[in-house]
Motif scaffolding. Structure first.
Motif, PDB file in Angstrom:
ATOM      1  N   GLY A   1       0.950  -0.998  -0.394  1.00 26.88           N
ATOM      2  CA  GLY A   1       0.323   0.195  -0.042  1.00 26.88           C
ATOM      3  C   GLY A   1       0.760   1.050  -0.834  1.00 26.88           C
ATOM      4  O   GLY A   1       2.329   1.190  -0.024  1.00 26.88           O
ATOM      5  N   ALA A   2      -0.020   2.275  -0.046  1.00 28.76           N
ATOM      6  CA  ALA A   2       1.111   4.221   0.561  1.00 28.76           C
ATOM      7  C   ALA A   2       2.335   3.041   1.352  1.00 28.76           C
ATOM      8  O   ALA A   2       3.162   4.199   1.742  1.00 28.76           O
ATOM      9  CB  ALA A   2      -0.076   5.020   0.992  1.00 28.76           C
ATOM     10  N   ALA A   3       1.551   2.846   2.645  1.00 25.57           N
ATOM     11  CA  ALA A   3       3.038   2.587   3.389  1.00 25.57           C
ATOM     12  C   ALA A   3       3.263   1.545   3.455  1.00 25.57           C
ATOM     13  O   ALA A   3       2.711   0.746   4.767  1.00 25.57           O
ATOM     14  CB  ALA A   3       2.715   3.936   4.468  1.00 25.57           C
ATOM     15  N   PRO A   4       3.827   1.024   2.688  1.00 25.54           N
ATOM     16  CA  PRO A   4       4.807  -0.430   3.139  1.00 25.54           C
ATOM     17  C   PRO A   4       5.195  -1.119   4.542  1.00 25.54           C
ATOM     18  O   PRO A   4       5.953  -0.330   4.978  1.00 25.54           O
ATOM     19  CB  PRO A   4       5.740  -1.280   1.816  1.00 25.54           C
ATOM     20  N   VAL A   5       5.062  -2.216   4.402  1.00 28.06           N
ATOM     21  CA  VAL A   5       5.318  -3.018   6.059  1.00 28.06           C
ATOM     22  C   VAL A   5       5.973  -3.940   5.836  1.00 28.06           C
ATOM     23  O   VAL A   5       5.839  -4.522   4.414  1.00 28.06           O
ATOM     24  CB  VAL A   5       4.296  -3.056   6.739  1.00 28.06           C
ATOM     25  N   VAL A   6       7.849  -4.084   5.788  1.00 22.56           N
ATOM     26  CA  VAL A   6       8.477  -4.884   5.507  1.00 22.56           C
ATOM     27  C   VAL A   6       9.164  -5.235   7.249  1.00 22.56           C
ATOM     28  O   VAL A   6       9.654  -4.316   8.163  1.00 22.56           O
ATOM     29  CB  VAL A   6       9.625  -3.973   5.245  1.00 22.56           C
ATOM     30  N   GLY A   7       8.863  -6.508   7.391  1.00 14.40           N
ATOM     31  CA  GLY A   7       8.908  -7.637   8.715  1.00 14.40           C
ATOM     32  C   GLY A   7       9.941  -8.153   8.583  1.00 14.40           C
ATOM     33  O   GLY A   7      10.305  -8.600   7.921  1.00 14.40           O
ATOM     34  N   MET A   8      10.529  -8.988  10.031  1.00 14.89           N
ATOM     35  CA  MET A   8      10.858  -9.916  10.407  1.00 14.89           C
ATOM     36  C   MET A   8      10.466 -10.763  11.517  1.00 14.89           C
ATOM     37  O   MET A   8       9.876  -9.680  12.541  1.00 14.89           O
ATOM     38  CB  MET A   8      12.515 -10.087  10.287  1.00 14.89           C
ATOM     39  N   VAL A   9      10.331 -11.513  11.549  1.00 15.39           N
ATOM     40  CA  VAL A   9      10.322 -12.254  12.772  1.00 15.39           C
ATOM     41  C   VAL A   9      11.729 -13.400  13.502  1.00 15.39           C
ATOM     42  O   VAL A   9      11.574 -13.921  12.663  1.00 15.39           O
ATOM     43  CB  VAL A   9       8.766 -13.181  13.167  1.00 15.39           C
ATOM     44  N   GLY A  10      12.131 -13.092  14.647  1.00 15.94           N
ATOM     45  CA  GLY A  10      12.911 -14.028  15.567  1.00 15.94           C
ATOM     46  C   GLY A  10      13.916 -13.182  16.531  1.00 15.94           C
ATOM     47  O   GLY A  10      13.516 -12.395  16.731  1.00 15.94           O
ATOM     48  N   ARG A  11      13.856 -14.218  17.506  1.00 16.03           N
ATOM     49  CA  ARG A  11      14.396 -13.682  18.754  1.00 16.03           C
ATOM     50  C   ARG A  11      15.750 -13.339  18.516  1.00 16.03           C
ATOM     51  O   ARG A  11      16.721 -13.365  17.435  1.00 16.03           O
ATOM     52  CB  ARG A  11      14.672 -14.511  19.410  1.00 16.03           C
ATOM     53  N   ILE A  12      15.636 -11.880  19.212  1.00 19.86           N
ATOM     54  CA  ILE A  12      17.184 -10.365  18.523  1.00 19.86           C
ATOM     55  C   ILE A  12      18.697 -11.844  19.126  1.00 19.86           C
ATOM     56  O   ILE A  12      18.535 -12.223  20.243  1.00 19.86           O
ATOM     57  CB  ILE A  12      17.186  -9.749  19.619  1.00 19.86           C
ATOM     58  N   ALA A  13      19.588 -12.172  18.250  1.00 20.21           N
ATOM     59  CA  ALA A  13      20.470 -12.903  17.867  1.00 20.21           C
ATOM     60  C   ALA A  13      21.383 -12.600  17.351  1.00 20.21           C
ATOM     61  O   ALA A  13      20.845 -12.187  15.783  1.00 20.21           O
ATOM     62  CB  ALA A  13      20.079 -14.403  18.251  1.00 20.21           C
ATOM     63  N   PRO A  14      22.546 -12.775  17.314  1.00 20.18           N
ATOM     64  CA  PRO A  14      23.601 -12.408  15.895  1.00 20.18           C
ATOM     65  C   PRO A  14      22.991 -13.897  14.867  1.00 20.18           C
ATOM     66  O   PRO A  14      22.876 -12.633  13.791  1.00 20.18           O
ATOM     67  CB  PRO A  14      24.582 -12.907  15.932  1.00 20.18           C
ATOM     68  N   ILE A  15      22.723 -14.609  14.737  1.00 23.63           N
ATOM     69  CA  ILE A  15      22.291 -15.277  13.468  1.00 23.63           C
ATOM     70  C   ILE A  15      20.855 -14.985  12.979  1.00 23.63           C
ATOM     71  O   ILE A  15      20.840 -15.474  11.755  1.00 23.63           O
ATOM     72  CB  ILE A  15      22.257 -16.768  14.241  1.00 23.63           C
ATOM     73  N   LYS A  16      19.973 -14.341  13.849  1.00 26.41           N
ATOM     74  CA  LYS A  16      18.994 -14.072  13.057  1.00 26.41           C
ATOM     75  C   LYS A  16      18.489 -13.180  12.401  1.00 26.41           C
ATOM     76  O   LYS A  16      17.937 -12.616  11.183  1.00 26.41           O
ATOM     77  CB  LYS A  16      18.092 -13.843  14.108  1.00 26.41           C
ATOM     78  N   GLY A  17      20.043 -12.088  12.310  1.00 26.59           N
ATOM     79  CA  GLY A  17      20.219 -11.155  10.850  1.00 26.59           C
ATOM     80  C   GLY A  17      19.860  -9.841  10.820  1.00 26.59           C
ATOM     81  O   GLY A  17      19.241  -9.386  10.196  1.00 26.59           O
ATOM     82  N   GLN A  18      18.903  -9.372  12.324  1.00 27.86           N
ATOM     83  CA  GLN A  18      18.394  -8.209  12.660  1.00 27.86           C
ATOM     84  C   GLN A  18      19.326  -7.310  12.378  1.00 27.86           C
ATOM     85  O   GLN A  18      18.801  -5.944  11.147  1.00 27.86           O
ATOM     86  CB  GLN A  18      17.785  -7.857  14.343  1.00 27.86           C
ATOM     87  N   ALA A  19      20.698  -7.196  12.747  1.00 26.18           N
ATOM     88  CA  ALA A  19      21.606  -6.042  11.378  1.00 26.18           C
ATOM     89  C   ALA A  19      21.582  -5.403  10.568  1.00 26.18           C
ATOM     90  O   ALA A  19      21.880  -4.667   9.891  1.00 26.18           O
ATOM     91  CB  ALA A  19      22.926  -5.591  12.329  1.00 26.18           C
ATOM     92  N   VAL A  20      21.719  -6.705   9.836  1.00 25.20           N
ATOM     93  CA  VAL A  20      21.857  -7.259   8.031  1.00 25.20           C
ATOM     94  C   VAL A  20      20.459  -6.585   7.581  1.00 25.20           C
ATOM     95  O   VAL A  20      20.103  -5.730   6.809  1.00 25.20           O
ATOM     96  CB  VAL A  20      21.846  -8.459   7.604  1.00 25.20           C
ATOM     97  N   PHE A  21      19.171  -6.471   8.596  1.00 28.11           N
ATOM     98  CA  PHE A  21      17.171  -6.178   8.070  1.00 28.11           C
ATOM     99  C   PHE A  21      17.824  -4.797   8.276  1.00 28.11           C
ATOM    100  O   PHE A  21      17.326  -4.132   7.177  1.00 28.11           O
ATOM    101  CB  PHE A  21      16.959  -6.662   9.135  1.00 28.11           C
TER     102      PHE A  21
END
Length: 183
Positions: A1-21
């Motif tokens: 839509g006009a305001a797209p939402v990009v999400g990720m799901v996972g415990r905060i941990a280095p292997i989950k890649g939140q920093a890359v996201f």
């Protein structure tokens, strides 16, 4: 839509890649000034410093005010939150088996961008989602940008993903496979 939402799901941990996201999100932010980025999942005490670093990353520069950290969420609520996403990112730095999150996202009809090395049995490149190299924020951003700029294609991928999960990975088949392993 006009305001797209990009999400990720996972415990905060280095292997989950939140920093890359978040790195990928920052790269997308100028082209999609209305986009929002959502990280679902809490941090164990050992990863509190990582959580603080991610918050700092999210609150600086082009991402300021555009990233939502849900914190710990009851498992049953996760699909409800995922339904608000337009695209699901699974940027794990190493794939642990094939992610349940990938399957859930596909079952909800979301186009998925995931890391190579695990979900290939679910994600058919360009048919049900996209696969990117682990830790490659530029490649992740490019794949997400492709989906955001072509919502019709994103919907097609999501619908194909839902069909694939429904046909390949029904609970009955899963149970049969496990029984076959033990037989």
């Amino acid at each position: 839509g006009a305001a797209p939402v990009v999400g990720m799901v996972g415990r905060i941990a280095p292997i989950k890649g939140q920093a890359v996201f978040l790195d990928a999100a920052a790269r997308l932010s100028s082209q999609w000034p209305t986009a929002r980025f959502v990280l679902v999942g809490g941090a164990l005490p050992a990863y509190e410093p990582l959580r603080q670093a991610l918050l700092a990353q999210a609150n600086s520069g082009p991402l300021a005010g555009r990233v939502i950290f849900t914190g710990e969420v009851p498992r049953a609520q996760v699909p409800e939150i995922m339904q608000t996403f337009d695209v699901l990112a699974v940027p794990t730095t190493t794939m642990e088996g094939f992610g349940l999150v990938v399957m859930e996202g596909m079952a909800l009809g979301l186009p998925v961008v995931a890391t190579r090395g695990g979900p290939e049995d679910l994600i058919m490149e360009g048919e049900t989602g996209y696969l990117v190299a682990p830790g490659d924020a530029a490649m992740l951003a490019a794949a997400l940008a492709g989906l955001l700029s072509d919502p019709a294609q994103a919907r097609r991928l999501g619908a194909a993903g839902r069909t694939r999960v429904a046909s390949q990975f029904t609970l009955a088949q899963h149970v049969q496979r496990i029984e076959a392993v033990y037989a």
